[in-house]
Design an enzyme around this catalytic site. Structure first.
Site, short mmCIF file in Angstrom:
data_model
loop_
_atom_site.label_atom_id
_atom_site.label_comp_id
_atom_site.label_asym_id
_atom_site.label_seq_id
_atom_site.Cartn_x
_atom_site.Cartn_y
_atom_site.Cartn_z
CB SER A 83 -1.47 6.17 -0.79
OG SER A 83 -2.05 7.59 -0.77
CD GLU A 112 13.65 12.66 -6.25
OE1 GLU A 112 14.49 11.54 -5.87
OE2 GLU A 112 12.73 11.85 -6.39
CE LYS A 146 5.63 10.23 -2.28
NZ LYS A 146 4.62 10.47 -1.78
C1 LIG Z 1 3.88 11.05 -2.67
C2 LIG Z 1 2.05 9.62 -2.72
C3 LIG Z 1 1.82 9.59 -3.83
C4 LIG Z 1 2.39 9.11 -4.99
O1 LIG Z 1 3.73 7.82 -5.17
P1 LIG Z 1 3.38 6.69 -5.80
O2 LIG Z 1 4.89 6.51 -6.15
O3 LIG Z 1 2.39 6.69 -6.58
O4 LIG Z 1 3.21 5.82 -4.47
C5 LIG Z 1 0.14 8.96 -3.40
N1 LIG Z 1 -0.41 9.24 -2.47
C6 LIG Z 1 0.64 9.71 -1.28
C7 LIG Z 1 -0.64 10.34 -0.12
C8 LIG Z 1 1.65 10.70 -1.08
O5 LIG Z 1 2.39 11.35 -0.66
#
Ligand SMILES: *Cc1c(COP(=O)(O)O)cnc(C)c1O
Length: 402
Positions: A383, A117, A95
């Site tokens: 992610s 948000e 993020k």
């Molecule tokens: C917020 C988040 C997501 C989901 O958000 P996307 O916009 O779909 O990438 C996925 N993995 C993690 C670790 C997150 O913090």
């Protein structure tokens, strides 16, 4: 396809991806959205912007993130699996790539204050982080119920100097926090920038956020080339909440049909249980948060309350680009249950010594489903890290006693 032909999967001059996208906002928001739309490409293509953005990605976020050959996981599935380690980014997930980009845009637009948000608090923390870095005021709207459920992230935001404002309307969760953040933006149009946390919202947000996250696939191309001699994997796997980590992981492979793009959605307790967030499996076209997209809704068009064990995937829609990737069949969408995601998260922890975020568990759970062969190269976008999910993992430790 020639290099100059526009990609059918990228945004067009009007802000659309096929029938999806656009900017369906109340009239009072037009000036804010127009200001951003008219300036985001000029600002982000400026060499000085790019220099500052790349420098912060390197020295502050810790990029490039490694592309790691997961040998024990590969042996288990009989294929070759690489992990793109977004979990090693500062603040623990992808993020921050987006919030760094957006705060630099906000500064160049002369904004003094940031509004955002947040649901689980991950985007709120990434926003509060860059506001502290740049010395801008930060106001984060968060549903009253989420404030109770996600106390550690609320404390982090406060420690970073952000003001966390409870959203007390409706179901007191993410959707209501979004409404109240929008309202704040409407009443403070000239000095405030609204940082959206995924590839959702009115044009130009989905395109702008995807461009900031595209560093994921840009790095993957050169790292894969260096490690395997080829720039393209056979499969690219990512989880989809709003879809920003997937959009970044797919970005430079969209027009490479040999790369199978796999998007993992949260099925929650199961698609047919009424406790799910599997948008493409359950949703229909409609308007959500200012964009035409696919969303979960009742017969009469009320947005359905989503459910997933992972807060980051607990969203009733997907970004418009993903809606188009789904509609055209360019990406394959798989629904992964809470249980499958937990299994995959424990498996990665024990095979590779990496505790992933629960969201990421959904992407990993696709590994047994895609039919990858021995010589195939699979990349999973990792992610985020699992520290924030430890309370949930702890509840399930006994089930995975070894
Ligand atoms: C917020 C988040 C997501 C989901 O958000 P996307 O916009 O779909 O990438 C996925 N993995 C993690 C670790 C997150 O913090």
């Amino acid at each position: 396809m020639t290099a100059t032909a526009p990609s059918p999967y990228q945004v067009d001059a009007h802000g659309y991806y096929g029938p999806f996208g656009g900017a369906y906002v109340p009239e009072m928001l037009y000036p804010n959205v127009e200001e951003l739309r008219d300036n985001y490409l000029r600002i982000t293509k400026d060499p000085e912007f790019q220099r500052e953005f790349q420098q912060l990605l390197t020295d502050y976020v810790g990029r490039p993130t490694p592309l790691f050959l997961a040998q024990r996981l590969s042996a288990h599935y009989g294929t070759t699996i690489y992990l793109k380690r977004e979990d090693l980014c500062h603040t623990g997930a992808h993020k921050i790539n987006n919030t760094i980009g957006q705060i630099l845009v906000a500064k160049r637009l002369g904004k003094q204050r940031i509004v955002a948000e947040t649901g689980a608090g991950q985007h709120g923390v990434a926003t509060a982080t860059v506001c502290a870095l740049m010395g801008l005021e930060c106001i984060v709207y968060m549903g009253e119920i989420d404030i109770e459920r996600q106390k550690p992230n609320v404390d982090r935001m406060r420690m970073l100097g952000a003001k966390v404002v409870p959203a007390t309307s409706g179901s007191k969760t993410l959707k209501d926090a979004t409404n109240e953040a929008m309202r704040h933006w409407i009443s403070n149009p000239t000095d405030t920038h609204y940082i959206i946390g995924s590839v959702v919202g009115p044009h130009p947000y989905p395109d702008m956020v995807a461009r900031f996250q595209s560093v994921i696939s840009a790095e993957t191309i050169s790292q894969l080339l260096h490690q395997t001699g080829r720039a393209t994997p056979d499969f690219m796997l990512a989880c989809v909440g709003g879809g920003s980590n997937a959009a970044g992981a797919f970005y430079h492979y969209l027009d490479e049909p040999s790369v199978r793009l796999i998007a993992a959605e949260a099925a929650g307790q199961g698609i047919d249980t009424g406790h799910s967030a599997a948008t493409t499996a359950l949703g229909k076209p409609g308007i959500l948060h200012g964009a035409s997209t696919i969303l979960m809704q009742t017969e009469d068009g009320q947005v359905t309350e989503p459910y997933s064990i992972s807060a980051g995937l607990d969203y009733p829609g997907i970004g418009p680009q993903h809606a188009q990737l789904f509609a055209t069949g360019r990406a394959e969408f798989l629904s992964i249950t809470d249980k499958q995601a937990l299994d995959a998260a424990f498996q990665l922890s024990r095979l590779e010594g990496i505790i992933p975020a629960l969201e990421t568990g959904h992407a990993l759970a696709c590994l047994p489903l895609i039919g990858a062969k021995k010589d195939d190269v699979v990349v999973v976008c990792l992610s985020g890290r699992g520290d924030k999910d430890l309370a949930t993992y702890t509840k399930h430790l006994e089930e995975y006693a070894s």
